[in-house]
Structures are given as structure tokens and as C-alpha cells.
Design an enzyme around this catalytic site. Structure first.
Site, short mmCIF file in Angstrom:
data_model
loop_
_atom_site.label_atom_id
_atom_site.label_comp_id
_atom_site.label_asym_id
_atom_site.label_seq_id
_atom_site.Cartn_x
_atom_site.Cartn_y
_atom_site.Cartn_z
N GLY A 225 0.82 -1.20 0.00
CA GLY A 225 0.00 0.00 0.00
C GLY A 225 0.86 1.25 0.00
O GLY A 225 2.07 1.20 0.16
N GLY B 79 2.26 4.84 1.41
CA GLY B 79 2.44 5.54 2.67
C GLY B 79 3.80 5.30 3.28
O GLY B 79 4.63 4.54 2.75
N GLU C 16 -0.16 -2.21 -6.86
CA GLU C 16 -0.87 -1.10 -7.51
C GLU C 16 0.06 0.01 -7.93
O GLU C 16 -0.10 0.59 -9.01
CB GLU C 16 -1.91 -0.50 -6.55
CG GLU C 16 -3.00 -1.44 -6.14
CD GLU C 16 -3.81 -0.83 -5.02
OE1 GLU C 16 -5.03 -0.63 -5.24
OE2 GLU C 16 -3.25 -0.52 -3.95
#
Length: 507
Positions: free
Chosen positions: A271, A273, A296
Site C-alpha cells: 500500500g 504511505g 498497484e
């Protein structure tokens, strides 16, 4: 290189115009599919020009001018921020991270639909979003036959072009033409009952085409731009992020030693971050080599891993690079082009492929409860933060699903481990591992009460651990059911107390 050389299709060259002229072609109430995914590859000029048109219209009075905005994921202030600022968005989907959008969503003046990113293209084809009126797509260039060289994100661009009645193209001269050849656009998806298996069995396998198809007759405007992508720079990992990363690497080492993971792990999904980047940094400083990523977004940490050889290749749908990361990528595109593949998000996030490849999913969370349910989207159960994004695509279908967060928030006033989450995005059935800076809880093979003990013992902050143990023990003693013991009158009292007093602590 002249601007004209970016538009090689002679049948389209007469359509070059200003952003204001293109924006004038977008009617109120239109469903508009825009390119963009995590601040990469979004249209830079037309949304802003449209926002100014909306501002002028609404200032003059009359029926409010709004459109429905569909993208790949989040974009940037030039798109989401400007349109939200003039109250120009009626419906936004499937993901956002803009503070002005967030405020309007939470005050109820903008409708927002939060979707698993892998499902958006399918829903569009099924007609759930209504007719697609216009697509606004950033590209690197237009080839002689009218096909498009994709930009720094692919997202849902293929679907928006296919679905839209009309297409506006932004040709961005800041995006390097040297990206050509990096993309893999798959055209073999279909709705049930006509689906066929996607023949992708390795992360670095190509199954599609280099370019986006776009019927020449659909194009109504071309706007030339010269503006960079905009992503926030990543902060240096703090102590909590580093400790989380250390726990995860120790867990990987253990899984390899037990024969449950190969020495080069399995394809990584990360993810966006600072905590996921800390995990990437820790992997890069360790002994792992020849890793792959099926994810992604390509973040700064992945560029470093590709350069060091820790990461052999990375498949994604977009970049999410800081300004320094963009500069590094531009400096050595030829190197990265051989090691990075950008795909449509319906492929990068596809459940079939995530399950087949055995993806290791690492994603951030807002909170988890003692039984392993995870909230990724809502603050105190009601206020949207960003959205579920692709975390659910990978959590349910990957080989391992890991959720991470510091054990406290708001300067220690909030425990991110709570008796019951205030909103559920990932149920206990899809969450395999929870990690905070305090430790890691491996939940595989455990019953609910066993999970509760593991999470409280390993993941809770010392300031909140006694409170969680007290809640769990009293729930077990209540006689209301021993499978998943809860005190319903207290299960959300921690959130209620924070709303009333500004802290979950009980002095």
C-alpha cells in the site's frame, strides 16, 4: 523535440485547442471518466479550466453546475481539489485523498462511492454508473494510427475510452516519451458468462498491448500540457514505522525457515504511505534478493530496490513517486523500463491473478479490533478518510494479508486496537497478520478468543493493554456467548468516549 511531434496522427492534429475550449465541451450533469491514480497520470489542465467555468456559472446564479467524476484512484489538487473547491462534483468514485473532497464528503455536500478498485471497470461495463459521456485522459503521445502512448498511470483509462461517447486527450510534454514500451494493456476481459482465464502466471509476464486503443472519431479535443505529476514527498520512517518493518522482516525470516515462503518470498503488494515504504526500506537493507512485486503503485522504495537488485521487477498500474523519485526515474528511464510493467487496474488488482501468484499484501489500517476485523476507511465509524482502495482486492485473495499501524494515534489519545472496530472493511476472515510497533500477531489457524489474546498481547500499546484485557475477560465471563465474546453496551464505548472527551484513555 517539437510539440507537434507528440501528435503524429494527421487526422487529429486539427483538434488541438486550449484547456478552456475543451472544458466548454463538458455539459453539466455529465459522467466524466478521468485518468489518474495516486497523483500520477491525471489531466493537468482541463479540470482546472472546467472548475473556473463552473465557478463563473454558479456565481451568475441558476441551476448548480456539477459533474460526476470517475477516476482510477486518487488524483491531485489540480483535479479533485479544484473541482471540489467550486462545489463542482456531484458524485465521486472510486477513491480520493484530497482534503477538500474529504471535507465535502463528510459534510454531506458531495456524494462518494467507495469501491474495490478491481471492480470498477466491471461495474462500468455492467452499466451501474450510467452512460459515460466524456473521458479526459492524459497521454505521453499519439501515434500515427491514433493509438495512445499511456502516461505514468493506466488505472481505468482503457475502460473510460471504451465506454465514453467522446474523448478529450491531454498530451503532456513533461511525461517522457522514453516511457513508451513500459505498459501492458490487456483487452481480454469480459463480463460473465463470457469470461476466460487471464493467462498471466508470472509477475513479469506480458499479456496485452503497448498502447491504448482509441477510435479517432471519438476524440473531440486535444490539449497540450507541460506539468509534472504531483505526489507528496515521503517522510523519513519514524521509530514506530521502523519497528513495524522489523517485526515483518522477522516474520518473513521465520516463514522462510519453516518452508512456508520461498527464499525470494512471493510477489509483494505494498500500500501507499510511510509505513509500507519503511517495510520496503527494511527489505532493501536485508539479505533478500531477486524479489518481485505485483502491486498497484511503484513507490520511491521500489525504485531503490530495483537499483540495488533486491527487487528484480515490479508490476503495477501507476507510479506514486515523490519529487525526488520522479527525478530519479526520469534520469534512468531505460533501466526502469526493462523492470517495470504498468497495467490497467482491473489486471493489477485482479483477484484471479492475486490468488494465482500468491501475493503478500501489506496495507495500512486505521484500527483493528481484538478479533481481527480491520477498519481502513472511516474515522470514528462515520467520517471517510480516503477509501478502501485496492487493499480488499489483495487481502481476500493474496497468500498473506498483513495490516499495519502504530498502536496509538493522536499523541496516544487513541488506541488503534479496540474492542470492536467502528467500521468494518476487512473481516476477521481476510486478515491474517496484524502488526504494530509493539509486535506482530499471526492470526492464522486461531479461533476468535485465541486471536483476541494474540492481538492484545502482541499489538496493543501498554497504556491500553490492561483496558483491553479487562474488556475481554468481562466479555468472556458475561455468559452471552463464548465464540466471539462481546459486551454490546461497551463495544463502541471507547469511540464514544473519544468523541465526548478527546481521548480513549480512562484516567
Amino acid at each position: 523535440m517539437s510539440k507537434q511531434s507528440r501528435i503524429l496522427c494527421s487526422a487529429l492534429q486539427h483538434l488541438v485547442m486550449s484547456a478552456e475550449e475543451a472544458a466548454a465541451m463538458i455539459p453539466a450533469g455529465a459522467n466524466v471518466g478521468m485518468s489518474g491514480f495516486t497523483g500520477a497520470g491525471y489531466p493537468k489542465a482541463v479540470p482546472g479550466a472546467l472548475a473556473e467555468r463552473i465557478r463563473a456559472h454558479n456565481t451568475a446564479g441558476g441551476q448548480p453546475f456539477r459533474i460526476n467524476v470517475l477516476t482510477g484512484a486518487s488524483t491531485a489538487p489540480e483535479l479533485d481539489g479544484k473541482l471540489a473547491e467550486v462545489d463542482g462534483i456531484e458524485m465521486r468514485l472510486p477513491f480520493q485523498s484530497d482534503p477538500i473532497c474529504r471535507a465535502r464528503i463528510n459534510e454531506g455536500t458531495m456524494n462518494y462511492a467507495d469501491y474495490h478498485l478491481s471492480e470498477v471497470a466491471q461495474y462500468a461495463w455492467a452499466g451501474f454508473f450510467g452512460k459515460m459521456d466524456i473521458a479526459i485522459i492524459e497521454v505521453v503521445g499519439i501515434r500515427e494510427d491514433g493509438s495512445l502512448i499511456p502516461s505514468s498511470s493506466v488505472g481505468n483509462n482503457k475502460t473510460w475510452i471504451e465506454q465514453a461517447d467522446k474523448v478529450i486527450l491531454e498530451v503532456n510534454h513533461t511525461q517522457s516519451l522514453r516511457m513508451e514500451g513500459m505498459h501492458d494493456i490487456y483487452y481480454g476481459t469480459a463480463l460473465p458468462p463470457n469470461r476466460k482465464p487471464i493467462q498471466l502466471t508470472e509477475p513479469d509476464q506480458r499479456v496485452g498491448e503497448l498502447y491504448l486503443r482509441c477510435p479517432i472519431e471519438k476524440v473531440i479535443a486535444i490539449v497540450e500540457t507541460n506539468a509534472p505529476d504531483r505526489n507528496s514527498p515521503f517522510k523519513e520512517p519514524d521509530d514506530a514505522s521502523r519497528r513495524i518493518a522489523e517485526h515483518i522482516l522477522k516474520f518473513f525470516d521465520s516463514e522462510v525457515a519453516k518452508g512456508r515462503l520461498p527464499e525470494n518470498l512471493l510477489p509483494l503488494q505494498s500500500g501507499v504511505g510511510n509505513i509500507p515504504n519503511a517495510v520496503l526500506e527494511a527489505l532493501d537493507s536485508g539479505d533478500y534478493k531477486n524479489l518481485t512485486a505485483y502491486t498497484e503503485v511503484i513507490q520511491d522504495g521500489m525504485l531503490k530496490m530495483l537499483k540495488s537488485g533486491t527487487l528484480r521487477m515490479a508490476s503495477a498500474t501507476a507510479f506514486s513517486l515523490s519529487p525526488d523519485g520522479i527525478a530519479e526515474f526520469d534520469k534512468d528511464i531505460e533501466f526502469y523500463r526493462e523492470r517495470i510493467i504498468l497495467r490497467p487496474q482491473e489486471i493489477s488488482n485482479h483477484p484471479e491473478i492475486a490468488r494465482r501468484l500468491g501475493v503478500i499484501a501489506t496495507n495500512a489500517m486505521i484500527e483493528a479490533d481484538i478479533y481481527g476485523n480491520v477498519n481502513s476507511t472511516h474515522i470514528m465509524g462515520t467520517r471517510m478518510m480516503n477509501g478502501i482502495g485496492g487493499s480488499g482486492d489483495f487481502a481476500r485473495n493474496g497468500y498473506l494479508s498483513i495490516f499495519m499501524s502504530p498502536s496509538t494515534a493522536k499523541d496516544g489519545k487513541i488506541s488503534t486496537i479496540v474492542p470492536m472496530v467502528s467500521h468494518v472493511d476487512h473481516t476477521e476472515h481476510d486478515v491474517k497478520v496484524i502488526v504494530t510497533e509493539q509486535g506482530l500477531a499471526d492470526l492464522r489457524g486461531l479461533s476468535p478468543r485465541q486471536r483476541a489474546k494474540a492481538i492484545i498481547e502482541n499489538c496493543a500499546h501498554p497504556d491500553f493493554k490492561p483496558m483491553l484485557l479487562d474488556y475481554f475477560e468481562r466479555a468472556c465471563a458475561s455468559g452471552r456467548g463464548m465464540h466471539t465474546p462481546h459486551l454490546l453496551q461497551e463495544a463502541l464505548s471507547w469511540h464514544e468516549q473519544f468523541e465526548q472527551t478527546g481521548t480513549m484513555r480512562r484516567e
